[in-house]
Design a protein around this motif. Structure first.
Motif, PDB file in Angstrom:
ATOM      1  N   GLN A  78       0.821  -1.206   0.000  1.00 34.13           N
ATOM      2  CA  GLN A  78       0.000   0.000   0.000  1.00 34.13           C
ATOM      3  C   GLN A  78       0.861   1.265   0.000  1.00 34.13           C
ATOM      4  O   GLN A  78       0.521   2.249  -0.670  1.00 34.13           O
ATOM      5  CB  GLN A  78      -0.946   0.006   1.207  1.00 34.13           C
ATOM      6  CG  GLN A  78      -1.988  -1.087   1.167  1.00 34.13           C
ATOM      7  CD  GLN A  78      -2.949  -0.951   0.002  1.00 34.13           C
ATOM      8  OE1 GLN A  78      -3.049   0.077  -0.640  1.00 34.13           O
ATOM      9  NE2 GLN A  78      -3.666  -2.013  -0.293  1.00 34.13           N
ATOM     10  N   VAL A  79       1.977   1.255   0.734  1.00 30.63           N
ATOM     11  CA  VAL A  79       2.880   2.409   0.707  1.00 30.63           C
ATOM     12  C   VAL A  79       3.454   2.583  -0.696  1.00 30.63           C
ATOM     13  O   VAL A  79       3.542   3.703  -1.213  1.00 30.63           O
ATOM     14  CB  VAL A  79       3.998   2.259   1.768  1.00 30.63           C
ATOM     15  CG1 VAL A  79       5.094   3.280   1.566  1.00 30.63           C
ATOM     16  CG2 VAL A  79       3.406   2.404   3.164  1.00 30.63           C
ATOM     17  N   GLY A  80       3.803   1.492  -1.344  1.00 31.41           N
ATOM     18  CA  GLY A  80       4.283   1.569  -2.727  1.00 31.41           C
ATOM     19  C   GLY A  80       3.222   2.103  -3.675  1.00 31.41           C
ATOM     20  O   GLY A  80       3.519   2.887  -4.583  1.00 31.41           O
ATOM     21  N   VAL A 129       4.455   9.126   2.971  1.00 32.80           N
ATOM     22  CA  VAL A 129       3.310   8.377   3.477  1.00 32.80           C
ATOM     23  C   VAL A 129       3.807   7.446   4.582  1.00 32.80           C
ATOM     24  O   VAL A 129       4.910   6.912   4.499  1.00 32.80           O
ATOM     25  CB  VAL A 129       2.606   7.579   2.349  1.00 32.80           C
ATOM     26  CG1 VAL A 129       3.538   6.597   1.702  1.00 32.80           C
ATOM     27  CG2 VAL A 129       1.370   6.883   2.873  1.00 32.80           C
ATOM     28  N   THR A 130       2.982   7.282   5.620  1.00 32.45           N
ATOM     29  CA  THR A 130       3.347   6.396   6.724  1.00 32.45           C
ATOM     30  C   THR A 130       2.288   5.321   6.900  1.00 32.45           C
ATOM     31  O   THR A 130       1.112   5.535   6.633  1.00 32.45           O
ATOM     32  CB  THR A 130       3.484   7.163   8.055  1.00 32.45           C
ATOM     33  OG1 THR A 130       2.254   7.820   8.335  1.00 32.45           O
ATOM     34  CG2 THR A 130       4.617   8.167   8.000  1.00 32.45           C
ATOM     35  N   ALA A 131       2.733   4.148   7.351  1.00 36.44           N
ATOM     36  CA  ALA A 131       1.849   3.042   7.707  1.00 36.44           C
ATOM     37  C   ALA A 131       2.197   2.650   9.136  1.00 36.44           C
ATOM     38  O   ALA A 131       3.282   2.138   9.392  1.00 36.44           O
ATOM     39  CB  ALA A 131       2.043   1.868   6.759  1.00 36.44           C
ATOM     40  N   THR A 132       1.287   2.924  10.063  1.00 37.27           N
ATOM     41  CA  THR A 132       1.560   2.658  11.469  1.00 37.27           C
ATOM     42  C   THR A 132       0.556   1.667  12.032  1.00 37.27           C
ATOM     43  O   THR A 132      -0.608   1.641  11.633  1.00 37.27           O
ATOM     44  CB  THR A 132       1.508   3.948  12.314  1.00 37.27           C
ATOM     45  OG1 THR A 132       0.244   4.584  12.104  1.00 37.27           O
ATOM     46  CG2 THR A 132       2.617   4.898  11.923  1.00 37.27           C
ATOM     47  N   ASN A 133       1.029   0.865  12.958  1.00 37.50           N
ATOM     48  CA  ASN A 133       0.191  -0.097  13.654  1.00 37.50           C
ATOM     49  C   ASN A 133       0.376   0.135  15.144  1.00 37.50           C
ATOM     50  O   ASN A 133       1.496   0.112  15.652  1.00 37.50           O
ATOM     51  CB  ASN A 133       0.593  -1.528  13.285  1.00 37.50           C
ATOM     52  CG  ASN A 133      -0.297  -2.569  13.929  1.00 37.50           C
ATOM     53  OD1 ASN A 133      -1.136  -2.263  14.760  1.00 37.50           O
ATOM     54  ND2 ASN A 133      -0.118  -3.802  13.539  1.00 37.50           N
ATOM     55  N   ALA A 134      -0.711   0.361  15.850  1.00 38.23           N
ATOM     56  CA  ALA A 134      -0.630   0.647  17.288  1.00 38.23           C
ATOM     57  C   ALA A 134      -0.272  -0.597  18.097  1.00 38.23           C
ATOM     58  O   ALA A 134       0.212  -0.490  19.208  1.00 38.23           O
ATOM     59  CB  ALA A 134      -1.955   1.217  17.776  1.00 38.23           C
ATOM     60  N   ASN A 135      -0.496  -1.771  17.542  1.00 37.84           N
ATOM     61  CA  ASN A 135      -0.253  -3.029  18.260  1.00 37.84           C
ATOM     62  C   ASN A 135       0.860  -3.845  17.606  1.00 37.84           C
ATOM     63  O   ASN A 135       0.681  -5.024  17.322  1.00 37.84           O
ATOM     64  CB  ASN A 135      -1.536  -3.866  18.327  1.00 37.84           C
ATOM     65  CG  ASN A 135      -2.650  -3.158  19.045  1.00 37.84           C
ATOM     66  OD1 ASN A 135      -2.419  -2.494  20.043  1.00 37.84           O
ATOM     67  ND2 ASN A 135      -3.857  -3.284  18.528  1.00 37.84           N
ATOM     68  N   ASN A 136       2.004  -3.236  17.363  1.00 35.67           N
ATOM     69  CA  ASN A 136       3.089  -3.950  16.692  1.00 35.67           C
ATOM     70  C   ASN A 136       3.530  -5.198  17.450  1.00 35.67           C
ATOM     71  O   ASN A 136       3.754  -6.243  16.841  1.00 35.67           O
ATOM     72  CB  ASN A 136       4.297  -3.024  16.491  1.00 35.67           C
ATOM     73  CG  ASN A 136       4.095  -2.077  15.339  1.00 35.67           C
ATOM     74  OD1 ASN A 136       3.321  -2.355  14.432  1.00 35.67           O
ATOM     75  ND2 ASN A 136       4.761  -0.953  15.361  1.00 35.67           N
ATOM     76  N   ASP A 137       3.669  -5.100  18.760  1.00 32.61           N
ATOM     77  CA  ASP A 137       4.121  -6.254  19.536  1.00 32.61           C
ATOM     78  C   ASP A 137       3.098  -7.378  19.505  1.00 32.61           C
ATOM     79  O   ASP A 137       3.446  -8.550  19.356  1.00 32.61           O
ATOM     80  CB  ASP A 137       4.396  -5.847  20.985  1.00 32.61           C
ATOM     81  CG  ASP A 137       5.585  -4.911  21.096  1.00 32.61           C
ATOM     82  OD1 ASP A 137       6.457  -4.941  20.194  1.00 32.61           O
ATOM     83  OD2 ASP A 137       5.645  -4.136  22.067  1.00 32.61           O
ATOM     84  N   GLN A 138       1.844  -7.037  19.611  1.00 34.13           N
ATOM     85  CA  GLN A 138       0.787  -8.044  19.619  1.00 34.13           C
ATOM     86  C   GLN A 138       0.592  -8.653  18.227  1.00 34.13           C
ATOM     87  O   GLN A 138       0.401  -9.860  18.104  1.00 34.13           O
ATOM     88  CB  GLN A 138      -0.520  -7.408  20.099  1.00 34.13           C
ATOM     89  CG  GLN A 138      -1.679  -8.376  20.167  1.00 34.13           C
ATOM     90  CD  GLN A 138      -2.956  -7.687  20.610  1.00 34.13           C
ATOM     91  OE1 GLN A 138      -2.967  -6.513  20.944  1.00 34.13           O
ATOM     92  NE2 GLN A 138      -4.050  -8.422  20.592  1.00 34.13           N
ATOM     93  N   ASP A 139       0.640  -7.836  17.180  1.00 36.72           N
ATOM     94  CA  ASP A 139       0.401  -8.319  15.819  1.00 36.72           C
ATOM     95  C   ASP A 139       1.670  -8.830  15.132  1.00 36.72           C
ATOM     96  O   ASP A 139       1.604  -9.286  13.995  1.00 36.72           O
ATOM     97  CB  ASP A 139      -0.213  -7.203  14.957  1.00 36.72           C
ATOM     98  CG  ASP A 139      -1.613  -6.856  15.411  1.00 36.72           C
ATOM     99  OD1 ASP A 139      -2.260  -7.715  16.024  1.00 36.72           O
ATOM    100  OD2 ASP A 139      -2.055  -5.728  15.151  1.00 36.72           O
ATOM    101  N   ASN A 140       2.813  -8.705  15.810  1.00 35.69           N
ATOM    102  CA  ASN A 140       4.082  -9.183  15.258  1.00 35.69           C
ATOM    103  C   ASN A 140       4.420  -8.449  13.958  1.00 35.69           C
ATOM    104  O   ASN A 140       4.794  -9.067  12.966  1.00 35.69           O
ATOM    105  CB  ASN A 140       4.024 -10.701  15.046  1.00 35.69           C
ATOM    106  CG  ASN A 140       5.385 -11.333  15.118  1.00 35.69           C
ATOM    107  OD1 ASN A 140       6.342 -10.712  15.571  1.00 35.69           O
ATOM    108  ND2 ASN A 140       5.494 -12.560  14.658  1.00 35.69           N
TER     109      ASN A 140
END
Length: 175
Positions: A60-62, A107-118
């Motif tokens: 999606q960033v691409g 453009v940024t792609a962030t995930n608030a649960n990086n540790d949980q979602d791996n």
């Protein structure tokens, strides 16, 4: 001898009927083997799930980078926000995508649960060389903080005469 053979055959068949089933030890060995195989395979499986989730962010960033190139070709500037692009920003299940309003072409792609979602966060940028009329794009994996990565990434992107764009600071080049 024929009667002796029949007697032994009947005796052998009678013994085989009594030995049906598995012993407790045999069943325990099988359960232990299955447990060891599951313990080896489960971490690898969870790692693959995280990689699949990250591939959504990278693609999606691409795509947004390519949309920024199209927008720049038409309007001679990068889109200042997601509303300006022809394509809407994707609504991913694990990532939130945002176009930086102050730093054009990022453009940024962030995930608030990086540790949980791996998973890990991603940042992308597009720049244009006005002399050589060449676009340069980058997709970078953010190793620490997205805000810090945006600041260092911007120094190497945007409209310039060199069109050099690179991952810097706390980010790692993906493509």
């Amino acid at each position: 001898m024929n009667t002796q053979f029949k007697a032994k055959l009947l005796q052998t068949l009678a013994n085989k009927k009594a030995n049906k089933g598995f012993t407790l030890i045999e069943l325990l060995v099988v359960v232990i083997i299955i447990g060891v195989l599951a313990a080896i395979a489960l971490p690898n499986l969870l790692g693959q799930v995280g990689k699949a989730r990250e591939s959504e962010a990278k693609s999606q960033v691409g795509a947004v980078n390519r949309a920024q190139q199209v927008y720049y070709t038409e309007f001679s500037t990068f889109a200042p926000g997601s509303g300006e692009l022809e394509m809407p920003l994707p609504a991913g299940k694990y990532y939130e995508f945002a176009i930086d309003d102050t730093n054009l072409g990022v453009v940024t792609a962030t995930n608030a649960n990086n540790d949980q979602d791996n998973t890990r966060d991603y940042i992308g940028g597009t720049s244009y060389n006005t002399e050589g009329r060449v676009f340069a794009t980058a997709v970078c994996r953010v190793d620490e903080d997205v805000a810090a990565a945006v600041g260092t990434h911007i120094a190497n992107s945007g409209i310039s005469d060199t069109a050099n764009i690179a991952c810097a600071g706390t980010s790692t080049a993906i493509r």
